[in-house]
Design a protein around this motif. Structure first.
Motif, PDB file in Angstrom:
ATOM      1  N   THR A  49     -39.571  41.227  49.826  1.00 17.41           N
ATOM      2  CA  THR A  49     -39.015  40.528  48.739  1.00 17.41           C
ATOM      3  C   THR A  49     -38.175  41.245  47.876  1.00 17.41           C
TER       4      THR A  49
ATOM      5  N   HIS B 221     -42.915  35.521  40.836  1.00 22.33           N
ATOM      6  CA  HIS B 221     -42.356  34.446  41.105  1.00 22.33           C
ATOM      7  C   HIS B 221     -42.731  33.055  40.941  1.00 22.33           C
TER       8      HIS B 221
ATOM      9  N   ASN C 213     -43.359  32.105  37.349  1.00 22.77           N
ATOM     10  CA  ASN C 213     -42.239  31.701  36.722  1.00 22.77           C
ATOM     11  C   ASN C 213     -41.492  33.156  35.824  1.00 22.77           C
TER      12      ASN C 213
ATOM     13  N   MET D 249     -37.620  34.964  38.978  1.00 21.72           N
ATOM     14  CA  MET D 249     -37.493  33.885  40.199  1.00 21.72           C
ATOM     15  C   MET D 249     -36.695  34.917  41.182  1.00 21.72           C
TER      16      MET D 249
ATOM     17  N   GLU E 200     -34.685  34.626  44.465  1.00 15.16           N
ATOM     18  CA  GLU E 200     -33.594  33.714  44.813  1.00 15.16           C
ATOM     19  C   GLU E 200     -33.022  34.212  46.401  1.00 15.16           C
ATOM     20  N   GLY E 201     -32.454  33.295  46.878  1.00 17.61           N
ATOM     21  CA  GLY E 201     -31.644  33.294  48.177  1.00 17.61           C
ATOM     22  C   GLY E 201     -32.689  34.057  49.134  1.00 17.61           C
TER      23      GLY E 201
ATOM     24  N   GLU F  75     -36.025  35.147  48.371  1.00 20.37           N
ATOM     25  CA  GLU F  75     -36.924  34.241  48.201  1.00 20.37           C
ATOM     26  C   GLU F  75     -37.664  33.872  49.768  1.00 20.37           C
ATOM     27  N   LYS F  76     -36.539  33.676  50.501  1.00 17.71           N
ATOM     28  CA  LYS F  76     -36.831  33.213  51.725  1.00 17.71           C
ATOM     29  C   LYS F  76     -37.704  34.316  52.407  1.00 17.71           C
TER      30      LYS F  76
ATOM     31  N   GLU G 122     -42.039  26.224  50.607  1.00 15.28           N
ATOM     32  CA  GLU G 122     -42.125  26.753  49.078  1.00 15.28           C
ATOM     33  C   GLU G 122     -42.918  27.758  49.021  1.00 15.28           C
TER      34      GLU G 122
END
Length: 83
Positions: free
Chosen positions: A21, A38, A41, A44, A46-47, A50-51, A60
């Motif tokens: 990550t 993450h 919070n 975060m 992203e993109g 996150e995947k 999620e």
């Protein structure tokens, strides 16, 4: 490494390494910490980053994804893409 690019037959693809990550090419404590941040919070993901953290559930990120990366780092499991 996550976020890197691969070109295949003239088409550019973004690489996603499950568990990576941070995008540094390693799956380690820093990835675990980024996933915890993450979920809390604080920072975060992203993109593609996150995947890369979606190990157990592709919908999620949750604690089970973090536990899977911890198990991987400790040599308990292997991480493979879900089919």
């Amino acid at each position: 490494m996550t976020g890197g690019y691969v070109v295949y037959r003239g088409t550019k693809y973004t690489a996603i390494v499950l568990g990576d990550t941070t995008g540094d090419g390693e799956i380690d404590i820093f990835d675990i910490l980024s996933m915890i941040d993450h979920l809390n919070n604080q920072v975060m993901l992203e993109g593609v980053y996150e995947k890369a953290g979606l190990i157990v559930n592709e919908e999620e990120m949750d604690i089970f994804d973090i536990l899977a990366v911890i198990d991987y780092v400790n040599g308990v499991i292997s991480i493979h893409p879900q089919s």
